[in-house]
Design a protein around this motif. Sequence first.
Motif, PDB file in Angstrom:
ATOM      1  N   ALA A  22       0.836  -1.203   0.000  1.00 21.36           N
ATOM      2  CA  ALA A  22       0.000   0.000   0.000  1.00 21.36           C
ATOM      3  C   ALA A  22       0.870   1.252   0.000  1.00 21.36           C
ATOM      4  CB  ALA A  22      -0.928  -0.001   1.217  1.00 21.36           C
ATOM      5  N   ALA A  23       1.930   1.252   0.809  1.00 16.59           N
ATOM      6  CA  ALA A  23       2.823   2.406   0.860  1.00 16.59           C
ATOM      7  C   ALA A  23       3.556   2.589  -0.467  1.00 16.59           C
ATOM      8  CB  ALA A  23       3.811   2.253   2.011  1.00 16.59           C
ATOM      9  N   THR A  24       3.950   1.480  -1.082  1.00 15.15           N
ATOM     10  CA  THR A  24       4.636   1.547  -2.377  1.00 15.15           C
ATOM     11  C   THR A  24       3.710   2.140  -3.435  1.00 15.15           C
ATOM     12  OG1 THR A  24       6.053  -0.341  -1.843  1.00 15.15           O
ATOM     13  CG2 THR A  24       5.785   0.184  -4.181  1.00 15.15           C
ATOM     14  N   LEU A  25       2.453   1.706  -3.450  1.00 13.89           N
ATOM     15  CA  LEU A  25       1.481   2.246  -4.413  1.00 13.89           C
ATOM     16  C   LEU A  25       1.246   3.731  -4.194  1.00 13.89           C
ATOM     17  CD1 LEU A  25      -1.124  -0.672  -4.561  1.00 13.89           C
ATOM     18  CD2 LEU A  25       0.476   0.032  -6.359  1.00 13.89           C
ATOM     19  N   LEU A  26       1.210   4.152  -2.929  1.00 18.80           N
ATOM     20  CA  LEU A  26       1.036   5.570  -2.613  1.00 18.80           C
ATOM     21  C   LEU A  26       2.222   6.384  -3.158  1.00 18.80           C
ATOM     22  CD1 LEU A  26      -0.784   7.590  -0.952  1.00 18.80           C
ATOM     23  CD2 LEU A  26       0.905   7.314   0.869  1.00 18.80           C
ATOM     24  N   ILE A  27       3.420   5.877  -2.957  1.00 17.91           N
ATOM     25  CA  ILE A  27       4.617   6.570  -3.440  1.00 17.91           C
ATOM     26  C   ILE A  27       4.637   6.593  -4.968  1.00 17.91           C
ATOM     27  CG2 ILE A  27       7.140   6.464  -3.538  1.00 17.91           C
ATOM     28  CD1 ILE A  27       6.919   5.292  -0.603  1.00 17.91           C
ATOM     29  N   GLU A  28       4.236   5.498  -5.592  1.00 18.22           N
ATOM     30  CA  GLU A  28       4.173   5.469  -7.056  1.00 18.22           C
ATOM     31  C   GLU A  28       3.171   6.484  -7.589  1.00 18.22           C
ATOM     32  OE1 GLU A  28       5.540   0.822  -7.796  1.00 18.22           O
ATOM     33  OE2 GLU A  28       3.403   1.329  -7.782  1.00 18.22           O
ATOM     34  N   LYS A  29       2.059   6.663  -6.866  1.00 16.60           N
ATOM     35  CA  LYS A  29       1.082   7.674  -7.265  1.00 16.60           C
ATOM     36  C   LYS A  29       1.697   9.062  -7.131  1.00 16.60           C
ATOM     37  CE  LYS A  29      -3.598   9.333  -6.582  1.00 16.60           C
ATOM     38  NZ  LYS A  29      -4.900   9.131  -5.920  1.00 16.60           N
ATOM     39  N   ALA A  30       2.449   9.281  -6.050  1.00 20.54           N
ATOM     40  CA  ALA A  30       3.128  10.565  -5.857  1.00 20.54           C
ATOM     41  C   ALA A  30       4.172  10.792  -6.955  1.00 20.54           C
ATOM     42  CB  ALA A  30       3.773  10.613  -4.475  1.00 20.54           C
ATOM     43  N   GLN A  31       4.830   9.727  -7.382  1.00 20.94           N
ATOM     44  CA  GLN A  31       5.798   9.850  -8.475  1.00 20.94           C
ATOM     45  C   GLN A  31       5.090  10.226  -9.781  1.00 20.94           C
ATOM     46  OE1 GLN A  31       7.632   5.950  -7.959  1.00 20.94           O
ATOM     47  NE2 GLN A  31       9.545   6.908  -7.251  1.00 20.94           N
TER      48      GLN A  31
ATOM     49  N   ALA B 134       2.452  11.914 -10.031  1.00 25.21           N
ATOM     50  CA  ALA B 134       1.990  13.306  -9.902  1.00 25.21           C
ATOM     51  C   ALA B 134       3.147  14.293  -9.859  1.00 25.21           C
ATOM     52  CB  ALA B 134       1.139  13.446  -8.636  1.00 25.21           C
ATOM     53  N   GLY B 135       4.376  13.783  -9.943  1.00 21.11           N
ATOM     54  CA  GLY B 135       5.542  14.647  -9.923  1.00 21.11           C
ATOM     55  C   GLY B 135       5.945  15.116  -8.532  1.00 21.11           C
ATOM     56  N   GLN B 136       5.387  14.484  -7.488  1.00 24.79           N
ATOM     57  CA  GLN B 136       5.709  14.878  -6.116  1.00 24.79           C
ATOM     58  C   GLN B 136       6.937  14.163  -5.576  1.00 24.79           C
ATOM     59  OE1 GLN B 136       1.757  14.236  -4.138  1.00 24.79           O
ATOM     60  NE2 GLN B 136       2.262  16.296  -3.416  1.00 24.79           N
ATOM     61  N   VAL B 137       7.274  13.049  -6.165  1.00 25.75           N
ATOM     62  CA  VAL B 137       8.455  12.285  -5.766  1.00 25.75           C
ATOM     63  C   VAL B 137       9.214  11.920  -7.036  1.00 25.75           C
ATOM     64  CG1 VAL B 137       9.292  10.138  -4.724  1.00 25.75           C
ATOM     65  CG2 VAL B 137       7.379  11.350  -3.683  1.00 25.75           C
ATOM     66  N   SER B 138      10.513  12.140  -7.009  1.00 25.05           N
ATOM     67  CA  SER B 138      11.339  11.828  -8.165  1.00 25.05           C
ATOM     68  C   SER B 138      11.271  10.338  -8.481  1.00 25.05           C
ATOM     69  CB  SER B 138      12.789  12.223  -7.887  1.00 25.05           C
ATOM     70  OG  SER B 138      13.634  11.741  -8.904  1.00 25.05           O
ATOM     71  N   LYS B 139      11.202  10.039  -9.758  1.00 24.58           N
ATOM     72  CA  LYS B 139      11.148   8.641 -10.181  1.00 24.58           C
ATOM     73  C   LYS B 139      12.495   7.938 -10.039  1.00 24.58           C
ATOM     74  CE  LYS B 139       7.197   9.250 -13.220  1.00 24.58           C
ATOM     75  NZ  LYS B 139       6.656   9.169 -14.580  1.00 24.58           N
ATOM     76  N   GLU B 140      13.531   8.687  -9.691  1.00 23.88           N
ATOM     77  CA  GLU B 140      14.828   8.043  -9.491  1.00 23.88           C
ATOM     78  C   GLU B 140      14.860   7.235  -8.203  1.00 23.88           C
ATOM     79  OE1 GLU B 140      18.298  10.359  -7.972  1.00 23.88           O
ATOM     80  OE2 GLU B 140      16.985  12.083  -8.301  1.00 23.88           O
ATOM     81  N   PHE B 141      13.907   7.493  -7.298  1.00 28.48           N
ATOM     82  CA  PHE B 141      13.850   6.762  -6.038  1.00 28.48           C
ATOM     83  C   PHE B 141      13.001   5.509  -6.199  1.00 28.48           C
ATOM     84  CE2 PHE B 141      14.323  11.253  -4.599  1.00 28.48           C
ATOM     85  CZ  PHE B 141      15.586  11.130  -4.044  1.00 28.48           C
ATOM     86  N   ASP B 142      13.486   4.401  -5.645  1.00 23.72           N
ATOM     87  CA  ASP B 142      12.727   3.157  -5.670  1.00 23.72           C
ATOM     88  C   ASP B 142      11.573   3.255  -4.671  1.00 23.72           C
ATOM     89  OD1 ASP B 142      12.352   0.243  -6.271  1.00 23.72           O
ATOM     90  OD2 ASP B 142      12.796   0.111  -4.123  1.00 23.72           O
ATOM     91  N   ALA B 143      10.345   3.092  -5.149  1.00 24.32           N
ATOM     92  CA  ALA B 143       9.161   3.280  -4.313  1.00 24.32           C
ATOM     93  C   ALA B 143       9.117   2.293  -3.138  1.00 24.32           C
ATOM     94  CB  ALA B 143       7.890   3.156  -5.161  1.00 24.32           C
ATOM     95  N   TYR B 144       9.468   1.056  -3.401  1.00 23.85           N
ATOM     96  CA  TYR B 144       9.454   0.058  -2.319  1.00 23.85           C
ATOM     97  C   TYR B 144      10.472   0.410  -1.236  1.00 23.85           C
ATOM     98  CZ  TYR B 144       9.809  -4.305   0.249  1.00 23.85           C
ATOM     99  OH  TYR B 144       9.834  -5.241   1.262  1.00 23.85           O
ATOM    100  N   SER B 145      11.659   0.830  -1.640  1.00 27.76           N
ATOM    101  CA  SER B 145      12.688   1.199  -0.664  1.00 27.76           C
ATOM    102  C   SER B 145      12.230   2.366   0.198  1.00 27.76           C
ATOM    103  CB  SER B 145      14.001   1.558  -1.365  1.00 27.76           C
ATOM    104  OG  SER B 145      14.526   0.426  -2.020  1.00 27.76           O
ATOM    105  N   LEU B 146      11.559   3.349  -0.426  1.00 31.54           N
ATOM    106  CA  LEU B 146      11.031   4.475   0.342  1.00 31.54           C
ATOM    107  C   LEU B 146       9.939   4.024   1.314  1.00 31.54           C
ATOM    108  CD1 LEU B 146      10.805   7.409  -2.228  1.00 31.54           C
ATOM    109  CD2 LEU B 146      12.147   7.342  -0.113  1.00 31.54           C
ATOM    110  N   ALA B 147       9.104   3.073   0.886  1.00 31.53           N
ATOM    111  CA  ALA B 147       8.058   2.554   1.762  1.00 31.53           C
ATOM    112  C   ALA B 147       8.672   1.894   2.992  1.00 31.53           C
ATOM    113  CB  ALA B 147       7.175   1.568   1.007  1.00 31.53           C
ATOM    114  N   LEU B 148       9.675   1.074   2.779  1.00 33.33           N
ATOM    115  CA  LEU B 148      10.343   0.404   3.889  1.00 33.33           C
ATOM    116  C   LEU B 148      11.067   1.414   4.777  1.00 33.33           C
ATOM    117  CD1 LEU B 148      10.911  -2.322   5.186  1.00 33.33           C
ATOM    118  CD2 LEU B 148      12.897  -2.548   3.691  1.00 33.33           C
TER     119      LEU B 148
END
Length: 200
Positions: free
Chosen positions: A137-146, A148-162
Amino acid sequence: MNQPANPDPSTRERLIQATLAILDEHGAEKVKVTEVASHADTTTGSLYWFFKNRQHLINTALAERYVAHMRSVVDGIAAVAESVDQPISVLASTTFDLTEPARVAARRQQIRVLADALDDPDLAREIAPVQKDFLQAATLLIEKAQAAGQVSKEFDAYSLALFSQSVTIGLAVADLSPDLMPDTTKWWQLTKRFLEGLQT
């Protein structure tokens, strides 16, 4: 003592709640099988019908509370992901008192369950599914933010969730003593700067 042939299903829940009450008030060392059975208005035979031993009872009680808490967290993340276009804006505007008793208790319970699960494969199997759901769920939230341009796509969404969960767990270190807890205002300033930094 003979075990009942057909124990009342509500007995298990009463045993869980009695165990949690004793744990919260006195700690694990005070959880005695006879006392739990007495608090639950049942017999030790009924207790052993549902639980292999004292440690299994304690671990199951903690795991069930952990799972219930994490399910509510997962539901909250899913609600944010579904209801807003820019989820990081919602996260950046959310603040709370780090020393709030309910939050301190939640961190303590999380640390206790995770530590026990590292040594108990049965407990690990009980909590792993909800942990996986949280990270998804956290990974999907971060991917949605990516998206929308709120989080750089250079960051791995799963790693940010963890990482986000590890920060929450890490706050338990500050719960050891009031002088270890950071200033709440400065903590949230840092958190917001961190979230802003994810955009670059």
